[in-house]
Enzyme design. Structure first.
Site, short mmCIF file in Angstrom:
data_model
loop_
_atom_site.label_atom_id
_atom_site.label_comp_id
_atom_site.label_asym_id
_atom_site.label_seq_id
_atom_site.Cartn_x
_atom_site.Cartn_y
_atom_site.Cartn_z
N ASP A 54 0.82 -1.22 0.00
CA ASP A 54 0.00 0.00 0.00
C ASP A 54 0.86 1.27 0.00
O ASP A 54 1.90 1.31 0.63
CB ASP A 54 -0.89 -0.03 1.25
CG ASP A 54 -2.01 0.98 1.15
OD1 ASP A 54 -2.37 1.36 0.01
OD2 ASP A 54 -2.52 1.40 2.21
N GLY A 55 0.36 2.31 -0.69
CA GLY A 55 1.00 3.63 -0.62
C GLY A 55 1.67 4.08 -1.92
O GLY A 55 2.37 5.10 -1.92
N ASN A 56 1.46 3.34 -3.01
CA ASN A 56 2.10 3.72 -4.29
C ASN A 56 1.62 5.09 -4.78
O ASN A 56 2.40 5.90 -5.26
CB ASN A 56 1.79 2.69 -5.39
CG ASN A 56 2.37 1.35 -5.08
OD1 ASN A 56 3.27 1.23 -4.25
ND2 ASN A 56 1.86 0.32 -5.73
N ARG A 57 0.29 5.33 -4.66
CA ARG A 57 -0.24 6.60 -5.18
C ARG A 57 0.26 7.77 -4.36
O ARG A 57 0.65 8.81 -4.89
CB ARG A 57 -1.78 6.58 -5.17
CG ARG A 57 -2.35 5.66 -6.22
CD ARG A 57 -3.83 5.77 -6.33
NE ARG A 57 -4.51 5.43 -5.08
CZ ARG A 57 -5.83 5.36 -4.95
NH1 ARG A 57 -6.61 5.62 -5.97
NH2 ARG A 57 -6.37 5.02 -3.80
N ASN A 102 -10.32 -2.69 -7.63
CA ASN A 102 -9.41 -1.79 -8.36
C ASN A 102 -9.85 -1.55 -9.81
O ASN A 102 -9.42 -0.58 -10.44
CB ASN A 102 -7.97 -2.33 -8.36
CG ASN A 102 -7.28 -2.18 -7.02
OD1 ASN A 102 -6.36 -2.90 -6.71
ND2 ASN A 102 -7.75 -1.24 -6.20
N ARG A 105 -10.99 1.93 -10.58
CA ARG A 105 -10.07 3.08 -10.58
C ARG A 105 -9.95 3.67 -11.99
O ARG A 105 -10.35 3.03 -12.97
CB ARG A 105 -8.69 2.63 -10.09
CG ARG A 105 -8.71 2.35 -8.59
CD ARG A 105 -7.32 2.28 -8.04
NE ARG A 105 -7.36 2.06 -6.61
CZ ARG A 105 -6.29 2.05 -5.83
NH1 ARG A 105 -5.09 2.26 -6.34
NH2 ARG A 105 -6.40 1.85 -4.55
#
Ligand code: FPP
Length: 328
Positions: A54-57, A102, A105
């Site tokens: 988690d946390g790529n964006r 997803n 998205r």
């Protein structure tokens, strides 16, 4: 180097070229990493570790990049984390690469994630590349039929090209949710129980007897979960279900070996890591984490996850295991 050449004599300059500072730093770092991993291997090692990447964006947005680039950095982090796991001799690595949700998205982001699968991940499985040289079996868990045909082709070829590998398994959950996995497992269990009940009751009816049916147990449902798909298991790790253990052992030791295919399950999930300081499971491996799994919520965003974070996670888990051993 060119401005230096005005001041440094030629032979020394030549030596500096040979020396290559960046290669030197890379070598030192990789030796340091191997040393740390070797020290950690002196303690207990988990058999199965999962990651919510988690946390790529956020990583991309903090740097003013497009979201796609954040996922590309996330892919590089997956590669380096895989190397850490392989270096630690962890046999099962399960990652949450794409949730069924997803698909909702933005189109460009979804396309970026699918491109990583059919491009970079596919290449890692090709002859001479990482998965081949490290003997890693790659399997996809979840609703593969939802993938576009070209991605599905790539998925099937990755599985085919790595199917005989025996050192470790990389389970890529894509497209996956835990509720969907459990629902499918329950359906399959019902089908299995019903079909065996029907055939046994017909037989017993003909013999003039009646049959109460096979019990649906948590263990039987568990054996139908995606993580226990026979394709994603290593032959040496197969564990028969409790109620089949005896007959499995009997058959194993019998001189006259008849073919026997007990339902099997993979080693339980020892550790689940979620990055980016979010303390939720987000519909990932809910059954598998329900007993005995140590949960780790790490502050670093996924593209920042590295040796330091992995060492912390592993030391905490080893401490837990050793404390339990001393207590019991
Ligand atoms: C194909 C393959 C194996 C890919 C590896 C790349 C990778 C790490 C994919 C994870 C994708 C994803 C939805 C991450 C969640 O972070 P987020 O996007 O929700 O980020 P945020 O929490 O900052 O919003």
């Amino acid at each position: 180097m060119s401005s230096l050449s005005l001041y440094i004599p030629h032979p020394i300059l030549h030596l500096l070229h040979l020396f290559n500072p960046s290669r030197f730093i890379t070598n030192i770092t990789s030796h340091f990493q191997s040393l740390i991993l070797r020290i950690l291997r002196a303690g207990p090692i988990p058999r199965h570790v999962a990651f919510v990447m988690d946390g790529n964006r956020r990583f991309a947005r903090e740097r003013g990049w497009v979201v796609r680039r954040g996922h590309e950095e996330g892919f590089e982090s997956l590669k380096s984390t895989l190397s850490l796991c392989v270096g630690l001799r962890i046999r099962y690595i399960t990652v949450y690469a794409f949730s069924i949700d997803n698909f909702a998205r933005p189109k460009d982001e979804v396309e970026g994630l699918l491109e990583l699968t059919r491009g970079r991940l596919r290449r890692l499985c090709e002859a001479g590349d990482y998965m081949q040289s490290h003997d890693i079996k790659v399997t996809f868990l979840g609703r593969r039929e939802m993938l576009p045909p070209d991605v599905l082709d790539a998925v099937e070829s990755m599985e085919r090209d790595t199917s005989t590998h025996q050192s470790a398994v990389l389970n890529v959950c894509c497209p996956y949710t835990s509720r969907d996995e459990i629902t499918t497992a329950v359906k399959r269990t019902m089908e299995e129980v019903e079909s065996s009940a029907i055939s046994i009751s017909i037989l017993l009816y003909e013999l003039g007897s009646s049959f109460a049916g096979r019990d649906i147990t948590p263990r039987l449902i568990e054996s139908h979960l995606a993580t226990n798909d026979p394709r994603s298991l290593l032959a040496r790790d197969l564990v028969p279900l409790d109620d089949e253990k005896e007959s499995f052992q009997e058959k194993e030791s019998s001189c006259e070996k008849k073919p026997h295919h007990p339902r099997v399950v993979a080693p339980p999930l020892d550790i689940l890591v979620r990055t980016s300081d979010v303390h939720r499971l987000s519909d990932f491996l809910m059954w598998q984490t329900s007993s005995g799994t140590q949960l780790h919520f790490v502050k670093a965003l996924w593209p920042q996850f590295g040796l330091r974070e992995m060492v912390r996670v592993l030391l905490a888990w080893q401490r837990g295991v050793l404390t339990r051993r001393l207590r019991d």
